[in-house]
Design an enzyme around this catalytic site. Structure first.
Site, PDB file in Angstrom:
ATOM      1  N   ASP A 193      19.647  47.001  81.641  1.00  0.00           N
ATOM      2  CA  ASP A 193      18.450  46.564  82.368  1.00  0.00           C
ATOM      3  C   ASP A 193      17.805  45.421  81.586  1.00  0.00           C
ATOM      4  O   ASP A 193      17.444  45.592  80.411  1.00  0.00           O
ATOM      5  CB  ASP A 193      17.407  47.688  82.440  1.00  0.00           C
ATOM      6  CG  ASP A 193      17.741  48.784  83.450  1.00  0.00           C
ATOM      7  OD1 ASP A 193      18.724  48.653  84.193  1.00  0.00           O
ATOM      8  OD2 ASP A 193      16.983  49.776  83.487  1.00  0.00           O
TER       9      ASP A 193
ATOM     10  N   TRP B 134      45.761  42.397  91.568  1.00  0.00           N
ATOM     11  CA  TRP B 134      44.344  42.138  91.339  1.00  0.00           C
ATOM     12  C   TRP B 134      43.520  42.733  92.472  1.00  0.00           C
ATOM     13  O   TRP B 134      44.068  43.094  93.522  1.00  0.00           O
ATOM     14  CB  TRP B 134      44.045  40.657  91.100  1.00  0.00           C
ATOM     15  CG  TRP B 134      44.493  39.658  92.132  1.00  0.00           C
ATOM     16  CD1 TRP B 134      45.425  39.831  93.115  1.00  0.00           C
ATOM     17  CD2 TRP B 134      44.044  38.310  92.267  1.00  0.00           C
ATOM     18  NE1 TRP B 134      45.588  38.684  93.847  1.00  0.00           N
ATOM     19  CE2 TRP B 134      44.749  37.724  93.346  1.00  0.00           C
ATOM     20  CE3 TRP B 134      43.115  37.530  91.579  1.00  0.00           C
ATOM     21  CZ2 TRP B 134      44.541  36.396  93.751  1.00  0.00           C
ATOM     22  CZ3 TRP B 134      42.919  36.213  91.990  1.00  0.00           C
ATOM     23  CH2 TRP B 134      43.629  35.650  93.059  1.00  0.00           C
ATOM     24  N   ASN B 135      42.213  42.838  92.220  1.00  0.00           N
ATOM     25  CA  ASN B 135      41.303  43.490  93.168  1.00  0.00           C
ATOM     26  C   ASN B 135      40.048  42.667  93.371  1.00  0.00           C
ATOM     27  O   ASN B 135      39.651  41.910  92.484  1.00  0.00           O
ATOM     28  CB  ASN B 135      40.868  44.861  92.627  1.00  0.00           C
ATOM     29  CG  ASN B 135      42.027  45.774  92.333  1.00  0.00           C
ATOM     30  OD1 ASN B 135      42.727  46.211  93.236  1.00  0.00           O
ATOM     31  ND2 ASN B 135      42.247  46.059  91.059  1.00  0.00           N
TER      32      ASN B 135
ATOM     33  N   HIS C 201      22.897  47.505  89.032  1.00  0.00           N
ATOM     34  CA  HIS C 201      22.484  48.722  88.316  1.00  0.00           C
ATOM     35  C   HIS C 201      23.376  49.895  88.694  1.00  0.00           C
ATOM     36  O   HIS C 201      22.909  50.988  88.974  1.00  0.00           O
ATOM     37  CB  HIS C 201      20.997  49.002  88.569  1.00  0.00           C
ATOM     38  CG  HIS C 201      20.115  47.885  88.095  1.00  0.00           C
ATOM     39  ND1 HIS C 201      19.342  47.958  86.949  1.00  0.00           N
ATOM     40  CD2 HIS C 201      19.921  46.631  88.577  1.00  0.00           C
ATOM     41  CE1 HIS C 201      18.703  46.815  86.770  1.00  0.00           C
ATOM     42  NE2 HIS C 201      19.034  45.993  87.752  1.00  0.00           N
TER      43      HIS C 201
ATOM     44  N   HIS D 292      13.917  42.912  85.383  1.00  0.00           N
ATOM     45  CA  HIS D 292      14.136  43.986  86.356  1.00  0.00           C
ATOM     46  C   HIS D 292      12.810  44.535  86.885  1.00  0.00           C
ATOM     47  O   HIS D 292      12.717  44.938  88.031  1.00  0.00           O
ATOM     48  CB  HIS D 292      14.959  45.088  85.693  1.00  0.00           C
ATOM     49  CG  HIS D 292      15.248  46.272  86.560  1.00  0.00           C
ATOM     50  ND1 HIS D 292      15.589  46.159  87.890  1.00  0.00           N
ATOM     51  CD2 HIS D 292      15.260  47.605  86.281  1.00  0.00           C
ATOM     52  CE1 HIS D 292      15.799  47.362  88.389  1.00  0.00           C
ATOM     53  NE2 HIS D 292      15.592  48.256  87.449  1.00  0.00           N
TER      54      HIS D 292
ATOM     55  N   HIS E 113      10.464  51.844  82.596  1.00  0.00           N
ATOM     56  CA  HIS E 113      10.616  50.522  83.206  1.00  0.00           C
ATOM     57  C   HIS E 113       9.338  49.693  83.033  1.00  0.00           C
ATOM     58  O   HIS E 113       9.377  48.538  82.615  1.00  0.00           O
ATOM     59  CB  HIS E 113      10.953  50.664  84.694  1.00  0.00           C
ATOM     60  CG  HIS E 113      12.340  51.154  84.952  1.00  0.00           C
ATOM     61  ND1 HIS E 113      12.689  52.479  84.909  1.00  0.00           N
ATOM     62  CD2 HIS E 113      13.473  50.479  85.248  1.00  0.00           C
ATOM     63  CE1 HIS E 113      13.986  52.598  85.178  1.00  0.00           C
ATOM     64  NE2 HIS E 113      14.483  51.408  85.383  1.00  0.00           N
TER      65      HIS E 113
ATOM     66  N   HIS F 148      24.980  50.695  82.683  1.00  0.00           N
ATOM     67  CA  HIS F 148      24.493  49.330  82.891  1.00  0.00           C
ATOM     68  C   HIS F 148      23.324  48.981  81.988  1.00  0.00           C
ATOM     69  O   HIS F 148      22.696  49.845  81.384  1.00  0.00           O
ATOM     70  CB  HIS F 148      24.135  49.101  84.368  1.00  0.00           C
ATOM     71  CG  HIS F 148      22.921  49.844  84.825  1.00  0.00           C
ATOM     72  ND1 HIS F 148      22.971  51.117  85.323  1.00  0.00           N
ATOM     73  CD2 HIS F 148      21.611  49.483  84.869  1.00  0.00           C
ATOM     74  CE1 HIS F 148      21.750  51.509  85.654  1.00  0.00           C
ATOM     75  NE2 HIS F 148      20.892  50.538  85.384  1.00  0.00           N
TER      76      HIS F 148
HETATM   77 MN    MN Z   1      18.783  49.930  85.907  1.00  0.00          MN
END
Ligand code: MN
Length: 258
Positions: free
Chosen positions: A77, A63-64, A71, A81, A210, A75
């Site tokens: 938004d 495992w890590n 973001h 945001h 955005h 991904h």
């Molecule tokens: Mn973004």
């Protein structure tokens, strides 16, 4: 034929008549992250640290730990945001109604234009030409701008940063209010590191995707890949972000059902 629609769906998946296309980029230390001017805070790149791998640190398990920004890589938004979307109810990754993570997609191909011009902006006129051919963009649809930009595997070319900022295609500032208000889309998706064009800090308003999309309680998808494998219309996107409490976004394994 099984009458139940979910059973039909399972059978179609098993038979391959519905295919699942992965619209996500691989997530690793080489994943490109957005570069902002030095006065602004910085997002973390993806980083992974091994905890154990069938060794003295854990003899039977691998495992890590990982860290990254919300973001980073492919991904989602959320409306919160942007300052324009901060007051909507259910505007964070943990509170958006989960039904909204399934929606049809309209894919507008601008790959030819982008090949000739990295700063290409998709306009309302382009979208209206697309609509004449494929029909009106239905309310609640994603609009995805296919540019083939995701095929640039090198992070420097993907970000395409010059002295005057990044040069990456995106939506024209006049297109965004048309999609948000006249078409009532669920959101906008792009192949670039963010949903807006590289030079969008110069636009009026700055970062229109955005500002106006999140200001209209809409979503964004960035760093998408494999849009060339989608039909112009008819795919269903599956886009659940991680359930980060008060999250503004999240890395996302974006899938398309075709
Ligand atoms: Mn973004």
């Amino acid at each position: 034929m099984e009458a139940n629609i979910l059973m039909q769906f399972a059978q179609a998946l098993a038979a391959g008549t519905i295919r699942v296309i992965d619209l996500s980029q691989p997530l690793d230390a080489a994943t490109a992250i957005i570069q902002l001017p030095p006065e602004f805070g910085k997002t973390w790149p993806f980083r992974m640290e091994e905890i154990s791998r069938y060794d003295s640190r854990g003899p039977a398990w691998y495992w890590n730990n990982f860290s990254c920004g919300e973001h980073t890589g492919t991904h989602f938004d959320a409306p919160v945001h942007w300052v324009t979307g901060k007051d909507y109810p259910h505007n964070t990754t943990d509170t958006i109604p989960v039904e909204r993570f399934f929606a049809p997609a309209c894919v507008i191909n601008a790959s030819r234009e982008v090949e000739a011009n990295a700063d290409f902006l998709l306009t309302q006129e382009h979208v209206e030409v697309w609509e004449e051919k494929y029909g009106r963009i239905e309310a609640g649809s994603w609009v995805l701008m296919r540019t083939d930009w995701s095929k640039q595997k090198d992070a420097a070319r993907f970000l395409n940063m010059k002295e005057d900022g990044s040069h990456v295609p995106g939506p024209h500032p006049d297109l965004v209010p048309f999609l948000a208000k006249e078409r009532d889309v669920i959101g906008w998706g792009s192949e670039g590191v963010g949903t807006d064009a590289g030079q969008a800090f110069r636009f009026n308003p700055p970062f229109p995707c955005h500002t106006i999309m999140h200001g209209s309680n809409k979503f964004g998808l960035a760093s998408l890949a494999n849009l060339d494998q989608l039909p112009p219309k008819g795919a269903i996107l599956v886009t659940p972000p991680l359930k980060i409490v008060n999250g503004s976004g999240s890395p996302c394994r974006v899938l398309a059902l075709v």
